[in-house]
Design a protein around this motif. Structure first.
Motif, short mmCIF file in Angstrom:
data_model
loop_
_atom_site.label_atom_id
_atom_site.label_comp_id
_atom_site.label_asym_id
_atom_site.label_seq_id
_atom_site.Cartn_x
_atom_site.Cartn_y
_atom_site.Cartn_z
N ARG A 12 1.92 -7.23 -10.02
CA ARG A 12 2.88 -6.12 -10.08
C ARG A 12 2.20 -4.77 -10.34
N LEU A 13 1.02 -4.60 -9.74
CA LEU A 13 0.40 -3.27 -9.77
C LEU A 13 1.32 -2.23 -9.15
N ASP A 14 2.19 -2.68 -8.25
CA ASP A 14 3.13 -1.74 -7.61
C ASP A 14 3.98 -1.00 -8.63
N VAL A 15 4.35 -1.69 -9.71
CA VAL A 15 5.15 -1.04 -10.77
C VAL A 15 4.35 0.12 -11.35
N LEU A 16 3.07 -0.10 -11.60
CA LEU A 16 2.24 0.93 -12.22
C LEU A 16 1.99 2.10 -11.25
N LEU A 17 1.84 1.78 -9.97
CA LEU A 17 1.60 2.85 -9.00
C LEU A 17 2.82 3.74 -8.85
N ARG A 18 4.00 3.15 -8.96
CA ARG A 18 5.21 3.99 -8.92
C ARG A 18 5.26 4.88 -10.16
N CYS A 19 4.71 4.38 -11.25
CA CYS A 19 4.64 5.21 -12.47
C CYS A 19 3.70 6.40 -12.27
N VAL A 20 2.63 6.19 -11.53
CA VAL A 20 1.70 7.30 -11.23
C VAL A 20 2.47 8.40 -10.49
N ARG A 21 3.22 7.97 -9.47
CA ARG A 21 4.00 8.95 -8.71
C ARG A 21 4.98 9.70 -9.61
N ALA A 22 5.70 8.93 -10.43
CA ALA A 22 6.74 9.54 -11.28
C ALA A 22 6.12 10.51 -12.29
N ALA A 23 4.97 10.16 -12.83
CA ALA A 23 4.38 10.98 -13.89
C ALA A 23 3.68 12.22 -13.33
#
Ligand SMILES: C[S@@+](CC[C@H](N)C(=O)[O-])C[C@H]1O[C@@H](n2cnc3c(N)ncnc32)[C@H](O)[C@@H]1O
Length: 217
Positions: free
Chosen positions: A28-39
């Motif tokens: 679920r690295l995808d969850v973390l990558l979406r966090c990069v975008r959001a932050a």
């Protein structure tokens, strides 16, 4: 520099994942990558005062931390582009043993280590832990300093050790509302609250500014 630190309990610390099945092959690295975008990203822009840390707890090379700051180039909002960036940074073998952050390209650094290394990089910043059922961030007047660091769980939340270590380090638990949200949405709400606190209302609420504020002719 404001910080967001996202914990991926099983997110892979290596580049061994498939771009076409990121959720199924990367812990679920995808969850973390979406966090990069959001932050870091807003519409057509990058937040110049934010750094993101991804704490990768999955696979034989774990733990490792990927740090992305606003000097990073060609950051795009789509998950695949961010996955390609993560893959390039995580793949080379020789980087597996770096115990302090090494910048591998402008604004993108990596280290071998976990929470302790991240806390050392915070250098005494105020720490906030995003938790359901905690104090409402709207009631927290301390929030909004330029060095604030926010800790976020992935789809599994925080493991007990991380939660205890953050509390011991002085982390204040804050909530963004009554529902358990996706991690990236929780980040967006924190950023929005800080945007509101940091900009005079007149700067963004002037009638006629932007499309939604206009009256119909
Ligand atoms: C999908 S949630 C984790 C849910 C997980 N099942 C658990 O029980 O911890 C992902 C992360 O987003 C943050 N989060 C989600 N909803 C939140 C809320 N209402 N207030 C504060 N943080 C929240 C927390 O950091 C949480 O660990």
């Amino acid at each position: 520099m404001r910080r967001f630190v996202v914990f991926g309990q099983k997110a892979t610390a290596s580049g061994d994942f498939l771009f076409d099945d990121l959720p199924g092959t990367s812990g679920r690295l995808d969850v973390l990558l979406r966090c990069v975008r959001a932050a870091l990203l807003y519409s057509h822009g990058i937040r110049r005062d934010v750094t993101v840390y991804l704490v990768l707890g999955g696979g034989p090379r774990a733990p490792r931390v990927l740090r992305i700051d606003p000097r990073a180039q060609f950051l795009r909002p789509d998950e695949r582009s961010l996955a390609i960036l993560a893959n390039k940074v995580l793949t080379p073998e020789e980087r597996a043993s770096d115990t302090s952050f090494v910048e591998v390209r402008p604004g993108v650094s990596i280290l071998s280590g976990g929470l302790a290394a991240v806390l050392a990089d915070m250098r005494g910043a105020p720490l906030y832990v995003l938790e359901e059922n905690a104090l409402d961030l709207r009631d927290d007047v301390s929030l909004g300093g330029p060095e604030d660091a926010f800790f976020v769980g992935d789809h599994l939340g925080f493991d007990p050790h991380t939660r205890a270590a953050l509390a011991e380090a002085g982390g204040r638990a804050i909530s963004v509302g009554p529902l358990s949200l996706h991690a990236e949405d929780a980040i967006t709400i924190v950023s929005n609250e800080l945007d509101r606190r940091g900009a005079p209302r007149a700067a963004w609420a002037t009638p006629g500014r932007g499309t939604t504020a206009r009256r119909a002719p």
